[in-house]
Every structure is written in structure tokens, then in C-alpha cells.
Scaffold this motif. Structure first.
Motif, PDB file in Angstrom:
ATOM      1  N   ALA A  54      -3.435   0.270   1.907  1.00 50.50           N
ATOM      2  CA  ALA A  54      -3.685  -0.886   0.553  1.00 50.50           C
ATOM      3  C   ALA A  54      -1.888  -0.410  -0.111  1.00 50.50           C
ATOM      4  CB  ALA A  54      -3.950   0.529  -0.097  1.00 50.50           C
ATOM      5  N   ALA A  55      -1.034  -1.213   0.007  1.00 49.65           N
ATOM      6  CA  ALA A  55      -0.224  -1.461  -0.289  1.00 49.65           C
ATOM      7  C   ALA A  55      -0.076  -2.947   0.406  1.00 49.65           C
ATOM      8  CB  ALA A  55       1.113  -0.949  -0.094  1.00 49.65           C
ATOM      9  N   GLU A  56       0.367  -2.747   1.815  1.00 46.59           N
ATOM     10  CA  GLU A  56       0.588  -3.824   2.307  1.00 46.59           C
ATOM     11  C   GLU A  56      -0.292  -5.108   2.358  1.00 46.59           C
ATOM     12  OE1 GLU A  56       2.201  -4.851   5.112  1.00 46.59           O
ATOM     13  OE2 GLU A  56       3.156  -3.075   6.308  1.00 46.59           O
TER      14      GLU A  56
ATOM     15  N   PRO B  59      11.348  -1.003   4.185  1.00 47.40           N
ATOM     16  CA  PRO B  59      11.937  -2.061   2.708  1.00 47.40           C
ATOM     17  C   PRO B  59      11.122  -2.803   1.802  1.00 47.40           C
ATOM     18  CG  PRO B  59      13.072  -1.512   4.272  1.00 47.40           C
ATOM     19  CD  PRO B  59      11.429  -0.982   4.887  1.00 47.40           C
ATOM     20  N   HIS B  60      10.179  -3.230   2.957  1.00 45.28           N
ATOM     21  CA  HIS B  60       8.800  -4.356   2.564  1.00 45.28           C
ATOM     22  C   HIS B  60       8.129  -3.428   1.291  1.00 45.28           C
ATOM     23  CE1 HIS B  60       6.729  -3.384   6.177  1.00 45.28           C
ATOM     24  NE2 HIS B  60       5.806  -3.545   5.363  1.00 45.28           N
ATOM     25  N   LEU B  61       7.757  -2.071   1.457  1.00 44.17           N
ATOM     26  CA  LEU B  61       6.488  -1.330   0.356  1.00 44.17           C
ATOM     27  C   LEU B  61       7.315  -0.865  -0.213  1.00 44.17           C
ATOM     28  CD1 LEU B  61       4.313   0.233   3.517  1.00 44.17           C
ATOM     29  CD2 LEU B  61       4.164  -1.888   1.657  1.00 44.17           C
TER      30      LEU B  61
ATOM     31  N   GLU C 172       6.236  -2.224  -3.929  1.00 43.20           N
ATOM     32  CA  GLU C 172       5.255  -2.187  -4.561  1.00 43.20           C
ATOM     33  C   GLU C 172       4.470  -0.884  -4.434  1.00 43.20           C
ATOM     34  OE1 GLU C 172       0.955  -3.389  -5.273  1.00 43.20           O
ATOM     35  OE2 GLU C 172       2.488  -4.862  -4.870  1.00 43.20           O
ATOM     36  N   MET C 173       5.426   0.319  -3.713  1.00 50.24           N
ATOM     37  CA  MET C 173       4.608   1.555  -4.431  1.00 50.24           C
ATOM     38  C   MET C 173       5.523   2.529  -4.680  1.00 50.24           C
ATOM     39  SD  MET C 173       3.501   2.776  -0.077  1.00 50.24           S
ATOM     40  CE  MET C 173       2.233   4.420  -1.032  1.00 50.24           C
ATOM     41  N   GLY C 174       6.470   1.852  -5.258  1.00 51.72           N
ATOM     42  CA  GLY C 174       7.849   2.306  -6.727  1.00 51.72           C
ATOM     43  C   GLY C 174       8.451   3.279  -6.160  1.00 51.72           C
TER      44      GLY C 174
END
Length: 177
Positions: free
Chosen positions: A64-66, A24-26, A29-31
Motif C-alpha cells: 500500500a505504501a508503494e 529505504p524508499h519506504l 512513507e511508513m514513518g
């Protein structure tokens, strides 16, 4: 028991895919909520080999998103030391005399509060500034809202990215170098 993810075979075409739900937290960011990538093969052995490569690539994208999320969080934070330097510099060098000259810091805080109230459309109590109050008049105001109370509510209720953006009108002069 935890099950390892494996290539998923499309029931109609027989083509194998990498299919993974994102944490959920990504997702922001990753869309997207999930990742589906065709392995472009119908051969189970080839799908397993390609799956390992595709999954490793996806893990790198997730890392990379993290990293981007962590970098944004750091950018949103202002250390107490940095805040003290900024405020001291503003008071010493940039604050002009005038209506708020007796209370420059309170004047700045009051301006931040007033701006935040308008931007967030809230009804936080906005305290008046002690313009020409005597010590007795100031003592009589004990227990009433003081400049800064509303700003502390704003900082507690909204994430830094939002309240920094909302207070940009005021802070552009403070952070200007």
C-alpha cells in the motif's frame, strides 16, 4: 545465501516478535526505519504460525505504501500534452493585455522564474524580457540568458512537487477551472 526472516525472541522476556528493516524508499512513507511487532507468545511453534500472518499483513502495508508513492509520482508529473493544453488555454482565454501583451508566454515564464528565484533563494540569472526591442536588438542579445533558461534550471534541480509548490502563485491562475 539469503536468509529468510524468522520470529525474533526477546532475550529477557522470551516473547517472540516480527522484526524487519524497511527498504529505504519506504521509510519516509511508513514513518520509520524498521517494524517490530509483538507476536504475544513464548511458544516457538505458535510464534512461527503467528509470524506468517503478521508478515503477510506487513507485506500488504508495504504494498500500500508503494502504491501511494507511485500515485504521488504520477500526480507530480504533467504530460507534454496536458501542459500544452493548459498553456494554450491560458494564452487564449486568461492572459490580459498589458505590460507583457507582446510576449505573453515569455511574461509568464519570467514570472515563474522570478517567483522560483525568491522561493528557492537562488541566484539563477534572470533574463529581461524583450519589451520593445527591434529585431536588431534581439539579434544582439544572442548568447545571453533568455526567459526560460532559469526555469529549466529550476525544473532540472528540484523535484516536481517542490517547483510546482514554489510556482503556485503563478500556476493557480493557469490551473484554475
Amino acid at each position: 545465501m539469503v536468509q529468510m526472516i524468522t520470529p525474533w525472541k526477546h532475550p529477557q522476556t522470551g516473547i517472540y516478535y516480527l522484526y524487519k528493516e524497511l527498504p529505504p524508499h519506504l521509510r519516509g512513507e511508513m514513518g520509520r526505519r524498521q517494524v517490530r511487532r509483538s507476536l504475544k507468545t513464548r511458544d516457538p511453534a505458535e510464534a512461527k504460525r503467528l509470524f506468517v500472518l503478521a508478515h503477510a499483513e506487513l507485506e500488504q502495508e508495504m504494498a500500500a505504501a508503494e502504491a501511494r508513492i507511485a500515485a504521488q509520482k504520477i500526480a507530480d508529473e504533467i504530460s507534454p500534452e496536458r501542459a500544452k493544453i493548459i498553456v494554450d488555454d491560458f494564452i487564449r482565454n486568461r492572459h490580459s493585455s498589458g505590460r507583457w501583451s507582446r510576449w505573453p508566454t515569455l511574461g509568464l515564464v519570467w514570472w515563474l522564474e522570478d517567483t522560483a528565484r525568491r522561493v528557492f533563494n537562488t541566484d539563477f540569472p534572470l533574463a529581461g524580457l524583450p519589451m520593445d526591442d527591434s529585431p536588431e536588438a534581439l539579434a544582439a542579445k544572442r548568447g545571453q540568458p533568455v526567459p526560460g533558461d532559469c526555469w529549466l534550471d529550476v525544473v532540472r534541480m528540484y523535484p516536481p512537487a517542490e517547483w510546482l509548490q514554489a510556482s503556485g502563485i503563478v500556476l493557480v491562475d493557469v490551473f484554475e477551472d
